[in-house]
Write a protein that holds these residues in place. Structure first.
Motif, PDB file in Angstrom:
ATOM      1  N   LEU A 258       0.821  -1.212   0.000  1.00  0.00           N
ATOM      2  CA  LEU A 258       0.000   0.000   0.000  1.00  0.00           C
ATOM      3  C   LEU A 258       0.856   1.264   0.000  1.00  0.00           C
ATOM      4  CD1 LEU A 258      -2.822  -1.076   2.494  1.00  0.00           C
ATOM      5  CD2 LEU A 258      -3.035  -0.763   0.013  1.00  0.00           C
ATOM      6  N   VAL A 259       1.926   1.258   0.790  1.00  0.00           N
ATOM      7  CA  VAL A 259       2.829   2.417   0.806  1.00  0.00           C
ATOM      8  C   VAL A 259       3.455   2.609  -0.569  1.00  0.00           C
ATOM      9  CG1 VAL A 259       5.049   3.252   1.689  1.00  0.00           C
ATOM     10  CG2 VAL A 259       3.324   2.395   3.284  1.00  0.00           C
ATOM     11  N   ASP A 260       3.909   1.516  -1.182  1.00  0.00           N
ATOM     12  CA  ASP A 260       4.520   1.600  -2.512  1.00  0.00           C
ATOM     13  C   ASP A 260       3.509   2.096  -3.540  1.00  0.00           C
ATOM     14  OD1 ASP A 260       6.742   0.899  -4.442  1.00  0.00           O
ATOM     15  OD2 ASP A 260       5.159  -0.393  -5.224  1.00  0.00           O
ATOM     16  N   TRP A 261       2.267   1.640  -3.435  1.00  0.00           N
ATOM     17  CA  TRP A 261       1.208   2.076  -4.357  1.00  0.00           C
ATOM     18  C   TRP A 261       0.959   3.575  -4.232  1.00  0.00           C
ATOM     19  CZ3 TRP A 261      -3.977   3.347  -2.578  1.00  0.00           C
ATOM     20  CH2 TRP A 261      -4.846   3.695  -3.607  1.00  0.00           C
TER      21      TRP A 261
ATOM     22  N   ALA B  64     -10.068  -0.577  -0.022  1.00  0.00           N
ATOM     23  CA  ALA B  64     -11.277  -0.266  -0.782  1.00  0.00           C
ATOM     24  C   ALA B  64     -10.957   0.641  -1.969  1.00  0.00           C
ATOM     25  CB  ALA B  64     -12.306   0.398   0.135  1.00  0.00           C
ATOM     26  N   MET B  65     -10.048   1.583  -1.779  1.00  0.00           N
ATOM     27  CA  MET B  65      -9.655   2.481  -2.869  1.00  0.00           C
ATOM     28  C   MET B  65      -8.935   1.717  -3.973  1.00  0.00           C
ATOM     29  SD  MET B  65      -8.421   5.802  -0.632  1.00  0.00           S
ATOM     30  CE  MET B  65      -7.916   6.759  -2.063  1.00  0.00           C
ATOM     31  N   VAL B  66      -8.057   0.802  -3.579  1.00  0.00           N
ATOM     32  CA  VAL B  66      -7.352  -0.013  -4.586  1.00  0.00           C
ATOM     33  C   VAL B  66      -8.352  -0.831  -5.396  1.00  0.00           C
ATOM     34  CG1 VAL B  66      -5.790  -1.967  -4.900  1.00  0.00           C
ATOM     35  CG2 VAL B  66      -5.161  -0.119  -3.341  1.00  0.00           C
ATOM     36  N   LYS B  67      -9.282  -1.493  -4.718  1.00  0.00           N
ATOM     37  CA  LYS B  67     -10.260  -2.338  -5.411  1.00  0.00           C
ATOM     38  C   LYS B  67     -11.109  -1.532  -6.383  1.00  0.00           C
ATOM     39  CE  LYS B  67     -10.830  -5.923  -1.870  1.00  0.00           C
ATOM     40  NZ  LYS B  67     -11.786  -6.555  -0.919  1.00  0.00           N
TER      41      LYS B  67
ATOM     42  N   PRO C 243      -8.067  -1.973  -9.591  1.00  0.00           N
ATOM     43  CA  PRO C 243      -8.297  -3.391  -9.259  1.00  0.00           C
ATOM     44  C   PRO C 243      -7.223  -4.329  -9.797  1.00  0.00           C
ATOM     45  CG  PRO C 243      -9.815  -2.650 -10.968  1.00  0.00           C
ATOM     46  CD  PRO C 243      -9.134  -1.427 -10.432  1.00  0.00           C
ATOM     47  N   GLU C 244      -6.438  -3.847 -10.759  1.00  0.00           N
ATOM     48  CA  GLU C 244      -5.370  -4.704 -11.298  1.00  0.00           C
ATOM     49  C   GLU C 244      -4.185  -4.819 -10.341  1.00  0.00           C
ATOM     50  OE1 GLU C 244      -4.330  -0.523 -12.546  1.00  0.00           O
ATOM     51  OE2 GLU C 244      -6.157  -1.734 -12.362  1.00  0.00           O
ATOM     52  N   LEU C 245      -4.123  -3.973  -9.317  1.00  0.00           N
ATOM     53  CA  LEU C 245      -3.027  -4.047  -8.357  1.00  0.00           C
ATOM     54  C   LEU C 245      -3.137  -5.332  -7.558  1.00  0.00           C
ATOM     55  CD1 LEU C 245      -0.583  -2.563  -7.061  1.00  0.00           C
ATOM     56  CD2 LEU C 245      -2.184  -1.664  -5.367  1.00  0.00           C
ATOM     57  N   ASP C 246      -2.047  -6.058  -7.491  1.00  0.00           N
ATOM     58  CA  ASP C 246      -2.039  -7.378  -6.841  1.00  0.00           C
ATOM     59  C   ASP C 246      -1.756  -7.222  -5.353  1.00  0.00           C
ATOM     60  OD1 ASP C 246      -2.202 -10.093  -6.639  1.00  0.00           O
ATOM     61  OD2 ASP C 246      -0.158 -10.490  -7.315  1.00  0.00           O
ATOM     62  N   LEU C 247      -2.813  -7.104  -4.561  1.00  0.00           N
ATOM     63  CA  LEU C 247      -2.649  -7.022  -3.110  1.00  0.00           C
ATOM     64  C   LEU C 247      -2.392  -8.405  -2.527  1.00  0.00           C
ATOM     65  CD1 LEU C 247      -5.572  -4.604  -2.100  1.00  0.00           C
ATOM     66  CD2 LEU C 247      -3.136  -4.054  -2.251  1.00  0.00           C
ATOM     67  N   PRO C 248      -1.618  -8.507  -1.459  1.00  0.00           N
ATOM     68  CA  PRO C 248      -1.417  -9.811  -0.806  1.00  0.00           C
ATOM     69  C   PRO C 248      -2.765 -10.395  -0.393  1.00  0.00           C
ATOM     70  CG  PRO C 248       0.129  -8.196   0.054  1.00  0.00           C
ATOM     71  CD  PRO C 248      -0.843  -7.433  -0.810  1.00  0.00           C
TER      72      PRO C 248
END
Length: 320
Positions: free
Chosen positions: A45-48, A141-144, A148-153
Motif C-alpha cells: 500500500l505504501v509503494d502504491w 477499498a480504494m485499490v479495489k 483493481p489490477e493491483l495485486d494485493l497480498p
C-alpha cells in the motif's frame, strides 16, 4: 481475555479509554501487528501510494503517521478520481484537519459507492486518530475501486480486540478481521466449485502451515499402517507407486485386495499407473468422490494430487 486486554493497554500507552466512552473500538492485537502478511500488505500500500503520487513529490513512509491529516488522501482522490476539493493544502490545527477529512471522506465514500454506512469500516475520527485498521480498510477499498489490477497480498487477516466502554466498565472480545480476501474466494466460486478445494487453499499458505497439515495426515496414515509393519516418511514418493495407497485403502475400508489384482513390487511407470488407477477406482466404488484427480499426477509425485486423496481418506476415517 482480561489478561489480553491488559497486555494490550500496557503496549499501547497512548490509548485513552475516556476518548471512546460509549463507543465500540477495534484494536489490532500486538501479536498481529508483527504478522508478515500484514507487514507485506502495508508495504504494498505504501509503494502504491508513492508511485501514484510520484509527480506530486509526495513520499509516504508510514500508513499510521502520514495519512491522518488528509493531505495524502486528498491527492489520491484527485489523482485517481479526478476530484479536487476546495480545501487547504496544509492544515496544522486539529479542527482544520478534521474538517478537511470530512470533505475528503464524504467524497471518497460516494466514489466508492458506499451509501450504506454499515459497510464503511472507517470514519473521520478513526483516520484522524491514526487508526491503522481503519486506514488499511480505506486504502484497500480504494485499490479495489480505482486500481483493481493491483495485486494485493491475499487472505490477510488480523486478530482484533473489540473494546466497549460504558459506565459499568469495559467489555472486550477477540475476533478475526479480514483485510484482504483470498484470491479464489474473491472470485465467483459458485460457477467454479473446484476453487473451494481445501487442499488448493492450503497450498497457498506459508510452508510451515502446509507442513503441519502434512504431518497430521502422515500421523493418521502411520497409525493405520503400523499393524502391517509399514511406515511412511515421504508422502510424495512413497505413494507414487500405489502400493501403500492400496494397502491403506484396504485397511481403512475393511476389505482385502487380492495380490494378483495389483503389482506389489512395480518395476516401471506402467505398473505404478495400474496400481494408482485401481486405488482411485476403489475409492470411487466406496462413494469417495475425487474430482479432477489424474492417476498420472500421483505417479509423478504431484503434492496437491497426493494430498487430495489422503485428505479425503483422513476426513472420512479420522473419527473412526
Amino acid at each position: 481475555m482480561e489478561a489480553d486486554i491488559f497486555d494490550y493497554h500496557k503496549e499501547e500507552d497512548s490509548l485513552d479509554v475516556e476518548s471512546f466512552q460509549g463507543e465500540r473500538r477495534k484494536l489490532i492485537q500486538p501479536t498481529s501487528l508483527k504478522d508478515p502478511t500484514l507487514e507485506k500488505l502495508k508495504e504494498v500500500l505504501v509503494d502504491w501510494i508513492n508511485r501514484t503520487l510520484k509527480q506530486e513529490h509526495i513520499v509516504v513512509q508510514s500508513l499510521e503517521e502520514d495519512l491522518y491529516d488528509g493531505l495524502v488522501l486528498h491527492h489520491l482522490l484527485s489523482r485517481l478520481a479526478g476530484v479536487i476539493l476546495a480545501v487547504e493544502e496544509i492544515t496544522l490545527t486539529s479542527s482544520a484537519q478534521i474538517h478537511k477529512l470530512e470533505l475528503i471522506l464524504g467524497e471518497l465514500d460516494k466514489k466508492l459507492g458506499l451509501q450504506d454506512s454499515s459497510l464503511i469500516k472507517w470514519n473521520v475520527k478513526l483516520i484522524h486518530n491514526k487508526d491503522l485498521l481503519a486506514t488499511i480498510h480505506l486504502l484497500v477499498a480504494m485499490v479495489k475501486s480505482f486500481q483493481p489490477e493491483l495485486d494485493l497480498p491475499p487472505n490477510v487477516k488480523v486478530e482484533v480486540v473489540i473494546v466497549e466502554v460504558s459506565s459499568s466498565g469495559i467489555k472486550s472480545d477477540v475476533q478475526i478481521e479480514v483485510l484482504t480476501e483470498d484470491r479464489e474466494t474473491a472470485s465467483d466460486s459458485s460457477s467454479n466449485p473446484e476453487r473451494e478445494d481445501p487442499i488448493e487453499q492450503l497450498l497457498n499458505l506459508e510452508a510451515h502451515k502446509v507442513n503441519t497439515v502434512k504431518k497430521a495426515i502422515l500421523h493418521f496414515v502411520n497409525q493405520n499402517m503400523v499393524t502391517m509393519g509399514l511406515h511412511v516418511a515421504d508422502m510424495d514418493k512413497q505413494f507414487a507407486d500405489g502400493v501403500i495407497l492400496l494397502l491403506l485403502i484396504g485397511q481403512l475400508e475393511g476389505f482385502f485386495i487380492p495380490l494378483f489384482d495389483f503389482k506389489l513390487t512395480p518395476v516401471n511407470e506402467s505398473e505404478m499407473l495400474h496400481n494408482v488407477t485401481l486405488a482411485l477406482d476403489l475409492l470411487n466404488d466406496t462413494g469417495l468422490t475425487l474430482p479432477n484427480i489424474d492417476p498420472q499426477d500421483i505417479v509423478s509425485q504431484d503434492t496437491a494430487a497426493t494430498l487430495k486423496v489422503l485428505y479425503a481418506l483422513f476426513k472420512k476415517h479420522k473419527g473412526k
